[in-house]
Design an enzyme around this catalytic site. Structure first.
Site, PDB file in Angstrom:
ATOM      1  CD  GLU A 207      -3.523  -1.000   1.443  1.00 23.17           C
ATOM      2  OE1 GLU A 207      -3.584  -0.500   1.698  1.00 23.17           O
ATOM      3  OE2 GLU A 207      -3.813  -2.204   1.831  1.00 23.17           O
TER       4      GLU A 207
HETATM    5  N1  CAA Z   1      -5.742  11.829  -3.778  1.00 24.33           N
HETATM    6  C1  CAA Z   1      -6.859  12.563  -4.942  1.00 24.33           C
HETATM    7  N2  CAA Z   1      -5.987  12.320  -6.231  1.00 24.33           N
HETATM    8  C2  CAA Z   1      -3.849  12.438  -5.574  1.00 24.33           C
HETATM    9  C3  CAA Z   1      -4.172  12.066  -4.376  1.00 24.33           C
HETATM   10  C4  CAA Z   1      -4.864  11.512  -4.011  1.00 24.33           C
HETATM   11  N3  CAA Z   1      -4.422  10.918  -2.899  1.00 24.33           N
HETATM   12  N4  CAA Z   1      -2.280  11.681  -5.025  1.00 24.33           N
HETATM   13  C5  CAA Z   1      -2.554  11.991  -5.790  1.00 24.33           C
HETATM   14  N5  CAA Z   1      -3.702  12.471  -6.818  1.00 24.33           N
HETATM   15  C6  CAA Z   1      -3.269  13.163  -7.522  1.00 24.33           C
HETATM   16  C7  CAA Z   1      -3.421  14.554  -8.488  1.00 24.33           C
HETATM   17  O1  CAA Z   1      -3.533  15.612  -7.678  1.00 24.33           O
HETATM   18  C8  CAA Z   1      -2.960  14.414  -9.713  1.00 24.33           C
HETATM   19  O2  CAA Z   1      -3.419  14.960 -10.414  1.00 24.33           O
HETATM   20  P1  CAA Z   1      -3.484  16.498 -11.915  1.00 24.33           P
HETATM   21  O3  CAA Z   1      -2.920  15.521 -12.614  1.00 24.33           O
HETATM   22  O4  CAA Z   1      -5.135  17.118 -11.763  1.00 24.33           O
HETATM   23  O5  CAA Z   1      -3.211  17.165 -11.005  1.00 24.33           O
HETATM   24  C9  CAA Z   1      -2.836  12.924 -10.285  1.00 24.33           C
HETATM   25  O6  CAA Z   1      -3.258  12.248  -9.569  1.00 24.33           O
HETATM   26  C10 CAA Z   1      -1.447  12.803 -10.713  1.00 24.33           C
HETATM   27  O7  CAA Z   1      -0.264  12.769  -9.249  1.00 24.33           O
HETATM   28  P2  CAA Z   1       1.116  12.614  -9.104  1.00 24.33           P
HETATM   29  O8  CAA Z   1       1.657  13.092 -10.345  1.00 24.33           O
HETATM   30  O9  CAA Z   1       1.371  13.172  -7.817  1.00 24.33           O
HETATM   31  O10 CAA Z   1       1.327  10.943  -9.403  1.00 24.33           O
HETATM   32  P3  CAA Z   1       2.512  10.220  -9.874  1.00 24.33           P
HETATM   33  O11 CAA Z   1       2.488   9.070 -10.762  1.00 24.33           O
HETATM   34  O12 CAA Z   1       3.944  10.691  -9.477  1.00 24.33           O
HETATM   35  O13 CAA Z   1       2.727   9.353  -8.499  1.00 24.33           O
HETATM   36  C11 CAA Z   1       2.766   8.402  -5.818  1.00 24.33           C
HETATM   37  C12 CAA Z   1       2.340   9.911  -7.600  1.00 24.33           C
HETATM   38  C13 CAA Z   1       2.508   9.160  -4.556  1.00 24.33           C
HETATM   39  C14 CAA Z   1       4.247   8.122  -6.247  1.00 24.33           C
HETATM   40  C15 CAA Z   1       2.045   7.081  -6.349  1.00 24.33           C
HETATM   41  O14 CAA Z   1       2.029   7.008  -7.824  1.00 24.33           O
HETATM   42  C16 CAA Z   1       1.618   6.404  -5.681  1.00 24.33           C
HETATM   43  O15 CAA Z   1       0.852   6.120  -3.911  1.00 24.33           O
HETATM   44  N6  CAA Z   1       2.668   4.937  -5.682  1.00 24.33           N
HETATM   45  C17 CAA Z   1       2.248   3.675  -4.427  1.00 24.33           C
HETATM   46  C18 CAA Z   1       0.996   2.640  -5.018  1.00 24.33           C
HETATM   47  C19 CAA Z   1       0.967   1.997  -3.803  1.00 24.33           C
HETATM   48  O16 CAA Z   1       0.328   2.450  -2.887  1.00 24.33           O
HETATM   49  N7  CAA Z   1       0.313   1.038  -4.972  1.00 24.33           N
HETATM   50  C20 CAA Z   1      -0.003  -0.221  -3.522  1.00 24.33           C
HETATM   51  C21 CAA Z   1      -0.795  -1.426  -4.226  1.00 24.33           C
HETATM   52  S1  CAA Z   1      -1.618  -2.096  -3.217  1.00 24.33           S
HETATM   53  C22 CAA Z   1      -1.659  -3.034  -2.554  1.00 24.33           C
HETATM   54  O17 CAA Z   1      -0.283  -3.117  -1.776  1.00 24.33           O
HETATM   55  C23 CAA Z   1      -2.498  -3.981  -2.423  1.00 24.33           C
HETATM   56  C24 CAA Z   1      -2.209  -4.926  -1.182  1.00 24.33           C
HETATM   57  O18 CAA Z   1      -3.058  -6.392  -1.396  1.00 24.33           O
HETATM   58  C25 CAA Z   1      -2.353  -5.011   0.325  1.00 24.33           C
END
Ligand code: CAA
Length: 379
Positions: free
Chosen positions: A363
């Site tokens: 996550e």
């Molecule tokens: N809430 C709402 N919108 C959001 C947001 C949030 N928390 N975070 C980003 N956004 C929006 C941004 O505002 C942006 O919008 P605009 O284009 O309109 O400005 C858009 O999303 C893109 O944002 P970023 O440019 O910040 O995106 P990024 O590609 O740089 O990624 C990141 C950001 C935080 C690294 C994200 O990719 C991330 O969280 N990565 C980790 C993924 C993850 O947690 N995976 C877990 C998988 S689930 C799991 O583990 C399953 C399980 O079974 C336990």
């Protein structure tokens, strides 16, 4: 500011603690050994109203809030972190995807079966080449008449082999990258959808984690959650809630291991005195106690931020980071304090140490949490 849990929350905490000790504890070692999931006990949690805790009654929830839910995941994870994550994925990640992005009609249709605990829910975002870079997905959903055709592979899917209901993220407009990502509801047994490799894991061995395979899987357009292109934002918002669940899992693991170590230090004697009479060990426990309490306040704050309608992206990332670092640290110290016994399965702390490791990874790795937190500092 009130640091005291209400009587109602304390009652919930006590009920879940009792359930975990009575029902989950007896076979937790065997389940870890065999990699088996206690589906009947999960269903019981559903009957107790735990799975739907933070959702309204009209969607099959219990009408409580995210702090109640965090407390429940914490209590379950003190004893069995595998059930803790499987619970959290159904409630936060599947439930969160539908409730964050779905229409009123979709919430009424797709939430109750999972929130009642009758079946589990899953969240399909991660792919072999899209882990931390969640926007790098290549699974596609192509519109054909009134349907979408899904093709691709999702991996590391918690609850995959057990779930009936899946929130799946796929590209409707691949040329737009993450802005072309959309969220879909997929039901088990849809032709073209199957479960791939089931993972053999270091920890949370009883939780079931697998690939999801889509080969010309046709789903109705009514299964689109939100609008085309909303998927990345739905996933991010949903993960904010999921991180509160993982933080609660981490805190529970830390507390479970701490309590085993505390009892051990009081009963185990070496050099004619109980171990706790060694100031080195007593001071170590004092430090761990403070680490756990700090983590707990950060978790409860994030849960209240979400419940009371304040922004919670950053507080959830901080709670996830601090609680899961505490899980790894406390379990590692517990194994060390129990010495040779700590290395042996029947003392539980080695399992807890293995379980703790993944909480720093899934996550959003803790490095991703630091990215989110640091990003908020320099705007
Ligand atoms: N809430 C709402 N919108 C959001 C947001 C949030 N928390 N975070 C980003 N956004 C929006 C941004 O505002 C942006 O919008 P605009 O284009 O309109 O400005 C858009 O999303 C893109 O944002 P970023 O440019 O910040 O995106 P990024 O590609 O740089 O990624 C990141 C950001 C935080 C690294 C994200 O990719 C991330 O969280 N990565 C980790 C993924 C993850 O947690 N995976 C877990 C998988 S689930 C799991 O583990 C399953 C399980 O079974 C336990």
């Amino acid at each position: 500011m009130n640091f005291q849990l209400s009587e109602e929350r304390q009652q919930l905490q006590e009920t879940v603690r009792e359930f975990a000790q009575k029902e989950l504890e007896p076979d937790v070692l065997a389940r870890d050994e065999k990699g088996e999931y206690p589906l009947h006990l999960y269903e019981k949690m559903g009957e107790m109203g735990l799975i739907g805790l933070p959702y309204s009654i009209e969607y099959g929830g219990s009408g409580k809030d995210y702090l109640d839910y965090a407390i429940a995941v914490e209590e379950i994870s003190k004893v069995d972190a595998s059930v803790g994550i499987s619970y959290s994925v159904s409630t936060s990640l599947y439930g969160g995807s539908i409730s964050n992005g779905g229409s009123e009609e979709q919430k009424r249709e797709f939430l109750p079966n999972v929130l009642s605990g009758k079946s589990l829910g899953s969240f399909g975002l991660t792919e072999p080449d899209a882990g931390s870079d969640a926007g790098g997905c290549i699974t596609t959903a192509v519109k054909k008449g009134d349907n979408y055709i899904l093709n691709g592979l999702k991996c590391f899917n918690t609850n995959g082999p057990l779930s009936q209901h899946f929130a799946v993220y796929a590209l409707t407009q691949p040329e737009l990258g993450s802005k072309g990502l959309s969220c879909f509801y997929v039901k088990k047994d849809t032709p073209g959808f199957s479960i791939g490799k089931i993972e053999n894991k270091m920890g949370i061995r009883s939780a079931q984690v697998s690939e999801l395979l889509f080969e010309n899987c046709e789903i109705p357009e009514t299964a689109l959650i939100g609008k085309e292109g909303d998927g990345f934002k739905i996933a991010m918002k949903t993960l904010d809630g999921g991180r509160i669940g993982v933080a609660a899992q981490g805190l529970g693991i830390a507390e479970g291991a701490f309590e085993i170590a505390r009892k051990y230090l009081m009963t185990r004697e070496q050099f004619n005195k109980p171990l706790y009479k060694n100031q080195y060990l007593a001071f170590k426990m004092a430090e761990l106690e403070c680490e756990i309490e700090q983590a707990k306040y950060m978790l409860y704050k994030a849960a209240l931020d979400k419940s009371e309608g304040r922004p919670y992206t950053i507080s959830a990332a901080k709670a996830k980071l601090v609680c899961t670092e505490a899980a790894m640290h406390v379990t590692t110290e517990a194994v060390q304090m129990l010495g040779g016994n700590g290395f042996m399965k029947e003392y539980h702390v080695e399992r807890m140490m293995r379980d703790a490791k993944i909480t720093q990874i899934y996550e959003g790795t803790n490095e991703i949490q630091k990215l989110i937190i640091s990003g908020s500092l320099f705007r």
